[in-house]
Design an enzyme around this catalytic site. Structure first.
Site, PDB file in Angstrom:
ATOM      1  N   ASN A 127       0.863  -1.180   0.000  1.00 15.94           N
ATOM      2  CA  ASN A 127       0.000   0.000   0.000  1.00 15.94           C
ATOM      3  C   ASN A 127       0.899   1.230   0.000  1.00 15.94           C
ATOM      4  O   ASN A 127       1.446   1.589   1.036  1.00 15.94           O
ATOM      5  CB  ASN A 127      -0.898  -0.027   1.253  1.00 15.94           C
ATOM      6  CG  ASN A 127      -1.742   1.229   1.393  1.00 15.94           C
ATOM      7  OD1 ASN A 127      -1.852   2.021   0.453  1.00 15.94           O
ATOM      8  ND2 ASN A 127      -2.340   1.407   2.567  1.00 15.94           N
ATOM      9  N   TRP A 128       1.045   1.823  -1.179  1.00 11.58           N
ATOM     10  CA  TRP A 128       1.958   2.971  -1.295  1.00 11.58           C
ATOM     11  C   TRP A 128       1.389   4.238  -0.655  1.00 11.58           C
ATOM     12  O   TRP A 128       2.090   5.231  -0.539  1.00 11.58           O
ATOM     13  CB  TRP A 128       2.253   3.242  -2.768  1.00 11.58           C
ATOM     14  CG  TRP A 128       3.268   2.323  -3.371  1.00 11.58           C
ATOM     15  CD1 TRP A 128       3.908   1.293  -2.749  1.00 11.58           C
ATOM     16  CD2 TRP A 128       3.769   2.366  -4.719  1.00 11.58           C
ATOM     17  NE1 TRP A 128       4.778   0.692  -3.626  1.00 11.58           N
ATOM     18  CE2 TRP A 128       4.719   1.325  -4.837  1.00 11.58           C
ATOM     19  CE3 TRP A 128       3.514   3.174  -5.830  1.00 11.58           C
ATOM     20  CZ2 TRP A 128       5.402   1.082  -6.037  1.00 11.58           C
ATOM     21  CZ3 TRP A 128       4.194   2.924  -7.018  1.00 11.58           C
ATOM     22  CH2 TRP A 128       5.131   1.894  -7.116  1.00 11.58           C
ATOM     23  N   LYS A 129       0.096   4.220  -0.298  1.00 10.04           N
ATOM     24  CA  LYS A 129      -0.567   5.424   0.239  1.00 10.04           C
ATOM     25  C   LYS A 129      -0.314   6.588  -0.732  1.00 10.04           C
ATOM     26  O   LYS A 129      -0.278   6.345  -1.933  1.00 10.04           O
ATOM     27  CB  LYS A 129      -0.087   5.699   1.664  1.00 10.04           C
ATOM     28  CG  LYS A 129      -0.230   4.435   2.543  1.00 10.04           C
ATOM     29  CD  LYS A 129      -0.039   4.669   4.005  1.00 10.04           C
ATOM     30  CE  LYS A 129      -0.185   3.346   4.754  1.00 10.04           C
ATOM     31  NZ  LYS A 129      -0.101   3.491   6.199  1.00 10.04           N
TER      32      LYS A 129
ATOM     33  N   GLU B 265      -5.838  -4.734  10.585  1.00 13.28           N
ATOM     34  CA  GLU B 265      -4.831  -3.703  10.805  1.00 13.28           C
ATOM     35  C   GLU B 265      -5.151  -2.947  12.090  1.00 13.28           C
ATOM     36  O   GLU B 265      -5.883  -1.945  12.055  1.00 13.28           O
ATOM     37  CB  GLU B 265      -4.812  -2.712   9.627  1.00 13.28           C
ATOM     38  CG  GLU B 265      -4.350  -3.323   8.340  1.00 13.28           C
ATOM     39  CD  GLU B 265      -3.618  -2.320   7.445  1.00 13.28           C
ATOM     40  OE1 GLU B 265      -2.622  -2.706   6.849  1.00 13.28           O
ATOM     41  OE2 GLU B 265      -4.044  -1.157   7.365  1.00 13.28           O
TER      42      GLU B 265
ATOM     43  N   GLY C 285       2.581  -1.277   4.328  1.00 14.10           N
ATOM     44  CA  GLY C 285       2.588   0.148   3.997  1.00 14.10           C
ATOM     45  C   GLY C 285       4.002   0.665   3.824  1.00 14.10           C
ATOM     46  O   GLY C 285       4.614   0.534   2.770  1.00 14.10           O
TER      47      GLY C 285
ATOM     48  N   SER D 127       2.879  -1.973  10.186  1.00 13.28           N
ATOM     49  CA  SER D 127       4.339  -1.865  10.336  1.00 13.28           C
ATOM     50  C   SER D 127       5.089  -3.168  10.058  1.00 13.28           C
ATOM     51  O   SER D 127       6.126  -3.423  10.659  1.00 13.28           O
ATOM     52  CB  SER D 127       4.704  -1.370  11.736  1.00 13.28           C
ATOM     53  OG  SER D 127       4.100  -0.139  11.995  1.00 13.28           O
TER      54      SER D 127
ATOM     55  N   HIS E 157      -9.622   1.628   5.031  1.00 11.04           N
ATOM     56  CA  HIS E 157      -8.345   1.852   5.704  1.00 11.04           C
ATOM     57  C   HIS E 157      -8.542   2.888   6.815  1.00 11.04           C
ATOM     58  O   HIS E 157      -9.310   3.833   6.657  1.00 11.04           O
ATOM     59  CB  HIS E 157      -7.294   2.338   4.698  1.00 11.04           C
ATOM     60  CG  HIS E 157      -5.918   2.292   5.253  1.00 11.04           C
ATOM     61  ND1 HIS E 157      -5.450   3.239   6.133  1.00 11.04           N
ATOM     62  CD2 HIS E 157      -4.926   1.381   5.111  1.00 11.04           C
ATOM     63  CE1 HIS E 157      -4.223   2.916   6.489  1.00 11.04           C
ATOM     64  NE2 HIS E 157      -3.876   1.789   5.880  1.00 11.04           N
TER      65      HIS E 157
HETATM   66  P1  PGA Z   1       2.280   0.358   7.653  1.00 13.50           P
HETATM   67  O1  PGA Z   1       0.892   0.525   6.927  1.00 13.50           O
HETATM   68  O2  PGA Z   1       2.870  -0.939   7.175  1.00 13.50           O
HETATM   69  O3  PGA Z   1       3.056   1.563   7.215  1.00 13.50           O
HETATM   70  O4  PGA Z   1       1.992   0.347   9.121  1.00 13.50           O
HETATM   71  C1  PGA Z   1       0.045  -0.539   6.724  1.00 13.50           C
HETATM   72  C2  PGA Z   1      -1.218   0.066   6.208  1.00 13.50           C
HETATM   73  O5  PGA Z   1      -1.592   1.118   6.769  1.00 13.50           O
HETATM   74  O6  PGA Z   1      -1.831  -0.455   5.271  1.00 13.50           O
END
Ligand code: PGA
Length: 254
Positions: free
Chosen positions: A8-10, A163, A233, A212, A93
């Site tokens: 998930n590149w956000k 999550e 992420g 994370s 999300h």
């Molecule tokens: P993160 O994000 O791995 O940076 O905690 C995961 C997500 O929010 O999909």
């Protein structure tokens, strides 16, 4: 059932050029991957150029709207995404819930995505862990409301990603969730899905962990977290870390 690693590149990176560079680097690393599925959920504007780079990485998006076409300024339909080659879309999300997205709206988006042939990746998870274990009820309500009216058959096609918000990299004072935390909730999620459909169907639904995850703990979550894959992420923004996670999953196999 194939394991799946979803990046998930956000809202990253800044430019299409950079996005193409990342995608190409991961494509190289996954060239020999056979047992698992790899998905990258990129910002809408990068999807078209990314599609041309590799067929091996499946394209995903981070949201889509309801319906196929119409007067909805600023929105993008699942049908449009499907046409671009997108096969997975993240819904619910915590970062979008934070902006006001409700289970009711997520539910409509999920149904619309399903009717366009897109696989919804539905994020659920509590903000905090309370001593009374109220977080189980929170996750149950999220699943029940997000999947309200979704057919039993469709439930086997979706993916549920657990999550816990307290473990996500962008959460202030975040903590690591353990593989035990993930497994306990994965079992519970399957029970909720089973009550909504049947044990058989729930058994076919993929449940992921996200929060994370990095190249050092991916193996632990995959081996002991009771999940079919990971939603990654921050670590997916490093092509090296993300490729390492993919290789770990491939090595563990089915
Ligand atoms: P993160 O994000 O791995 O940076 O905690 C995961 C997500 O929010 O999909």
């Amino acid at each position: 059932m194939k394991k799946i690693i979803i990046g998930n590149w956000k809202m990253n990176p800044r430019t299409s050029r950079e996005a193409e560079g990342w995608f190409s680097a991961v494509a190289k690393a996954v060239a020999s991957i056979k047992k698992i599925e790899v998905v990258i959920c990129a910002p809408f504007v990068f999807l078209s150029p990314l599609k041309k780079i590799s067929k091996k990485i499946i394209l995903g998006a981070q949201d889509s709207f309801i319906g196929d076409v119409g007067p909805f300024t600023g929105e993008i339909s699942p049908e449009m995404l499907y046409g671009l080659g997108v096969r997975y879309v993240i819904f619910g999300h915590s970062e979008r819930r934070e902006l006001g997205e409700t289970n009711e709206l997520i539910n409509k988006k999920i149904k619309s995505a399903l009717s366009s042939g897109i696989v919804p990746v539905i994020c659920v998870g509590e903000r905090e862990r309370d001593l009374d274990h109220g977080y189980f009820d929170i996750v149950k309500t999220q699943i029940n409301e997000c999947l309200k009216g979704v057919s039993k058959d469709a439930i086997s096609k979706i993916i549920v990603a657990y999550e816990p918000v307290w473990s996500i990299s962008s959460t202030k004072n975040r903590r690591d969730a353990t593989a035990d935390d993930a497994r306990e909730m994965a079992v519970f999620i399957r029970k909720v899905l089973s009550d909504l459909s049947s044990p058989d169907i729930a058994h076919k639904t993929r449940v992921l962990y996200g929060g994370s995850v990095n190249e050092r703990d991916a193996e632990e979550y995959l081996s002991n977290g009771g999940v079919h894959g990971l939603l990654v992420g921050k670590a997916s923004l490093s092509t090296k870390k993300f490729s390492d996670i993919i290789k770990i999953c491939e090595t563990l196999g089915k």
